[in-house]
Enzyme design. Structure first.
Site, PDB file in Angstrom:
ATOM      1  N   TYR A  35       0.838  -1.204   0.000  1.00 43.24           N
ATOM      2  CA  TYR A  35       0.000   0.000   0.000  1.00 43.24           C
ATOM      3  C   TYR A  35       0.874   1.256   0.000  1.00 43.24           C
ATOM      4  O   TYR A  35       0.647   2.192  -0.772  1.00 43.24           O
ATOM      5  CB  TYR A  35      -0.921  -0.013   1.219  1.00 43.24           C
ATOM      6  CG  TYR A  35      -1.855   1.173   1.309  1.00 43.24           C
ATOM      7  CD1 TYR A  35      -3.117   1.124   0.723  1.00 43.24           C
ATOM      8  CD2 TYR A  35      -1.480   2.329   1.978  1.00 43.24           C
ATOM      9  CE1 TYR A  35      -3.979   2.207   0.799  1.00 43.24           C
ATOM     10  CE2 TYR A  35      -2.328   3.420   2.061  1.00 43.24           C
ATOM     11  CZ  TYR A  35      -3.584   3.353   1.474  1.00 43.24           C
ATOM     12  OH  TYR A  35      -4.425   4.429   1.547  1.00 43.24           O
ATOM     13  N   LEU A  82     -29.515  12.288  21.563  1.00 36.74           N
ATOM     14  CA  LEU A  82     -30.412  11.170  21.853  1.00 36.74           C
ATOM     15  C   LEU A  82     -30.820  11.192  23.316  1.00 36.74           C
ATOM     16  O   LEU A  82     -30.030  11.567  24.181  1.00 36.74           O
ATOM     17  CB  LEU A  82     -29.725   9.835  21.551  1.00 36.74           C
ATOM     18  CG  LEU A  82     -29.388   9.529  20.093  1.00 36.74           C
ATOM     19  CD1 LEU A  82     -28.634   8.208  20.007  1.00 36.74           C
ATOM     20  CD2 LEU A  82     -30.637   9.480  19.233  1.00 36.74           C
ATOM     21  N   LYS A 112     -22.388   2.301  20.495  1.00 39.76           N
ATOM     22  CA  LYS A 112     -22.256   3.755  20.654  1.00 39.76           C
ATOM     23  C   LYS A 112     -20.767   4.071  20.811  1.00 39.76           C
ATOM     24  O   LYS A 112     -20.211   3.952  21.897  1.00 39.76           O
ATOM     25  CB  LYS A 112     -23.055   4.244  21.860  1.00 39.76           C
ATOM     26  CG  LYS A 112     -23.110   5.753  21.994  1.00 39.76           C
ATOM     27  CD  LYS A 112     -24.032   6.156  23.140  1.00 39.76           C
ATOM     28  CE  LYS A 112     -24.115   7.662  23.253  1.00 39.76           C
ATOM     29  NZ  LYS A 112     -22.805   8.269  23.592  1.00 39.76           N
ATOM     30  N   LYS A 308     -26.930   3.759  28.067  1.00 41.74           N
ATOM     31  CA  LYS A 308     -25.622   4.080  28.642  1.00 41.74           C
ATOM     32  C   LYS A 308     -25.186   2.960  29.582  1.00 41.74           C
ATOM     33  O   LYS A 308     -25.949   2.545  30.457  1.00 41.74           O
ATOM     34  CB  LYS A 308     -25.689   5.404  29.405  1.00 41.74           C
ATOM     35  CG  LYS A 308     -26.181   6.575  28.567  1.00 41.74           C
ATOM     36  CD  LYS A 308     -25.129   7.055  27.594  1.00 41.74           C
ATOM     37  CE  LYS A 308     -24.091   7.886  28.297  1.00 41.74           C
ATOM     38  NZ  LYS A 308     -23.132   8.501  27.351  1.00 41.74           N
ATOM     39  N   CYS A 402     -19.855  32.417  55.119  1.00 38.05           N
ATOM     40  CA  CYS A 402     -19.277  32.129  53.803  1.00 38.05           C
ATOM     41  C   CYS A 402     -17.754  32.100  53.904  1.00 38.05           C
ATOM     42  O   CYS A 402     -17.145  33.045  54.413  1.00 38.05           O
ATOM     43  CB  CYS A 402     -19.713  33.195  52.799  1.00 38.05           C
ATOM     44  SG  CYS A 402     -18.883  33.066  51.195  1.00 38.05           S
TER      45      CYS A 402
END
Length: 659
Positions: A35, A82, A112, A308, A402
């Site tokens: 190739y 999806l 997938k 999944k 905080c």
């Protein structure tokens, strides 16, 4: 035809046939040495006789330099995401929804591939454009880089007027390991996983680097088949193979969802047996006519779902729990972990969400825990391992003040979150700026967290509006900048003024207002001035805007600090109205198809004009098509238009319609 041109043509045919046998049929007919010898001979002959060089020659896969940035390209049809299924219950619910609309169903289950979606466009049989998914509607054109991937044919094996193909670009595991080994030896940072490596490789400005990365591509969808209607997804895959594409052979067909569920269970155990990463399975209704009948939601097809795989779980130790203050003032506890490798990357931190979650899981500093990546992406603590406790573990307490500004911390009734009460909290301001400049907001490239920290510490900015007052001389001395970076940053800031209303609304960081809501509000009100006047009652009447969001939006615009911030943006010249085209919408509501070879403009430019003048540039002819613009060598679309009695315009006739 000369002997040289005949030899060049013969070499091209041999090389493309070898590519098809290797990548399309997985049946190599040449050794690597054979190739390479053919390819090197072709490259030599084309170099000696450049008059015979063509864009679709296999020699063009070696790559070269690209322009400094990738142009944007609008997809023929939106690349939707999806919906996900995580267990058998989700798959059964998907099957129930499908069978409520169609009767007999056959499912195709495909691997997938854990890579990135790539859209390809062929015209007159040749590859003319390839693009990333982007935001689903607009991606980046990376044609030169994609041409270096042998699994992507530069020319189709069968003539087609136009063909839009979608598939997944990926990096095989072997290529990934070799690449990281080379980078480690060169002292360069390593890629976290093959997906990130593939994405980085396809965005190289020198396509010769892409060519060296040995990427792969699996095609799985056709938008515009030219040889009649393809009746099923399996027919689509067969058609793609016939056209020279590499198609993943590991797909199965089932007639019952129970068979699909069983197969998903089998594949969980086999997921690591492939030479490329897979992160799940894609289940599709096989019949194309049924796919059309099922249609789409706003974000996904109803006829497909992604299963999944369960996340991989790994044991580690919680070394500390640290508070991070976000842009809305929420205090989020984060577990600092003994670093471990999980699902493709090293993890040293995991979110604990809130105090309720910590108490429910009884997570303590010093605990041995199991962690996983939710959706194989976001690290999370799954559970503690109580049998490994020594008695030295420490219970975490949420601070009353905080940690960033020492203001009181409150927890509102009905909420799980603890919040800092100060709107001037440095952490809130810092995170608000980071959000404001993010890609889906004002998209100011080059302004990452590290630079923002420096700008704040140097006193150059106090909020995001101050970014528009930055000057070159003040930026150059900063550690992470310099002359060129400062110039690029100022240009990016200037360009962001034209982003428009929807990204700006999202960038403001209004509680409960995400990117989609920003678009909805921009479309409804058109200007920031009108949105500022909106009352809770009218906001609640807008579809997809609930009471919580309506209340949050109204309260945000009632604050004096908001008015002050927006006035600074106005004075800086930031556009605060929806970006409407100034061009007359002469094609509004019309679906228009462009086909054949055009002389005056290229096809993509004509499609862009159609959209700018209010029309939709469609990829296939139907009864809803208003008219077809046909150039030379127009194929099946022209024939179908004549069959349906659809008006056909020449390029000149189309030009006469334009104002």
């Amino acid at each position: 035809m000369s002997d040289v041109s005949q030899r060049i043509e013969a070499l091209r045919e041999q090389i493309e046939e070898a590519n098809y046998q290797y990548y399309g049929l997985d049946q190599p007919t040449l050794s690597d040495a054979e190739y390479d010898a053919l390819l090197q001979e072709l490259i030599r002959l084309e170099k000696e006789h450049p008059e015979f060089l063509t864009p679709d020659s296999p020699s063009q896969r070696v790559g070269g330099y690209i322009a400094k940035e990738f142009p944007k390209v609008r997809h023929a049809e939106a690349l939707l995401s999806l919906d996900n299924a995580f267990d058998a219950g989700d798959l059964l619910e998907f099957d129930r929804r499908v069978r409520s609309m169609v009767a007999e169903v056959e499912y195709v289950v495909e691997l997938k591939i854990d890579g990135l979606t790539v859209a390809l466009t062929y015209e007159d049989g040749a590859l003319v454009r390839g693009a990333t998914r982007g935001d689903g509607e607009v991606g980046e054109e990376i044609t030169a880089n994609l041409k270096t991937i042998p699994a992507i044919p530069l020319r189709l094996r069968k003539q087609a007027d136009r063909l839009d193909v979608r598939g997944e670009g990926y990096m095989p595991k072997g290529s990934f390991l070799r690449l990281n080994q080379e980078r480690e030896e060169a002292g360069q940072p390593l890629f976290a996983n093959p997906r990130n490596a593939a994405a980085g490789s396809l965005r190289q400005l020198d396509s010769r680097i892409t060519a060296q990365r040995k990427l792969g591509y699996f095609a799985y969808q056709v938008l515009t088949p030219e040889e009649g209607e393809l009746a099923s997804q399996t027919a689509v895959l067969d058609y793609l193979k016939e056209q020279g594409f590499s198609v993943n052979p590991e797909y199965r067909v089932f007639s019952a969802i129970e068979e699909v569920i069983a197969y998903c269970g089998e594949m969980v155990e086999k997921r690591h047996n492939y030479p490329y990463d897979i992160d799940g399975l894609v289940i599709k209704v096989n019949d194309i006519a049924q796919q059309r009948e099922l249609g789409f939601t706003a974000k996904s097809p109803r006829w497909a779902i992604a299963y999944k795989f369960p996340a991989e779980q790994v044991e580690t130790v919680v070394e500390d729990i640290v508070i991070r203050v976000g842009r809305t003032g929420v205090l989020t506890p984060t577990a600092y972990l003994t670093p471990v490798f999980v699902a493709g990357s090293t993890v040293g931190r995991a979110t604990l969400h809130n105090l309720d979650n910590i108490r429910a899981k009884d997570v303590r500093i010093g605990d041995h825990v199991l962690i996983q990546k939710a959706g194989d992406v976001i690290p999370e603590v799954v559970k503690i391992l109580p049998e490994k406790r020594t008695g030295g573990e420490r219970i975490f307490e949420m601070p009353e003040l905080c940690p960033e500004c020492q203001s009181p911390v409150i927890r509102e009734e009905g909420e799980a979150a603890h919040r800092c009460t100060s709107i001037t909290c440095p952490a809130r301001q810092r995170e608000a700026i980071i959000h404001f400049v993010s890609r889906n907001a004002m998209n100011i490239d080059g302004l990452g967290p590290a630079v923002i920290y420096q700008l704040l510490e140097a006193g150059l900015i106090k909020d995001a509006a101050d970014l528009y007052a930055l000057e070159y001389d003040a930026l150059v001395p900063l550690e992470r900048l310099g002359k060129k970076s400062a110039e690029n940053l100022l240009k990016a800031i200037e360009d962001s003024k034209e982003r428009g209303l929807a990204p700006l609304i999202f960038g403001l960081g209004i509680r409960h207002v995400g990117e989609k809501a920003g678009k909805i509000l921009a479309q409804k009100y058109g200007t920031m001035e009108d949105l500022e006047k909106a009352q809770v009652e009218e906001l609640q009447e807008i579809p997809d805007v609930g009471p919580a969001m309506a209340q949050s939006v109204a309260q945000f615009f009632q604050q004096e600090s908001t008015h002050h911030f927006l006035n600074k943006l106005r004075q800086a010249g930031v556009v605060m109205s929806a970006q409407h085209s100034a061009k007359p919408q002469i094609f509004a509501g019309k679906s228009i198809v462009v086909t054949g070879s055009l002389q005056r403009w290229d096809r993509h430019y004509v499609e862009t004009m159609i959209e700018e003048f209010g029309g939709k540039a469609a990829s296939s002819v139907s009864k809803k098509t208003a008219f077809v613009v046909a150039g030379e060598k127009a194929g099946s679309k022209l024939a179908k238009a004549k069959e349906l009695g659809i008006p056909v315009l020449s390029e000149e006739e189309f030009a006469e319609l334009l104002p």
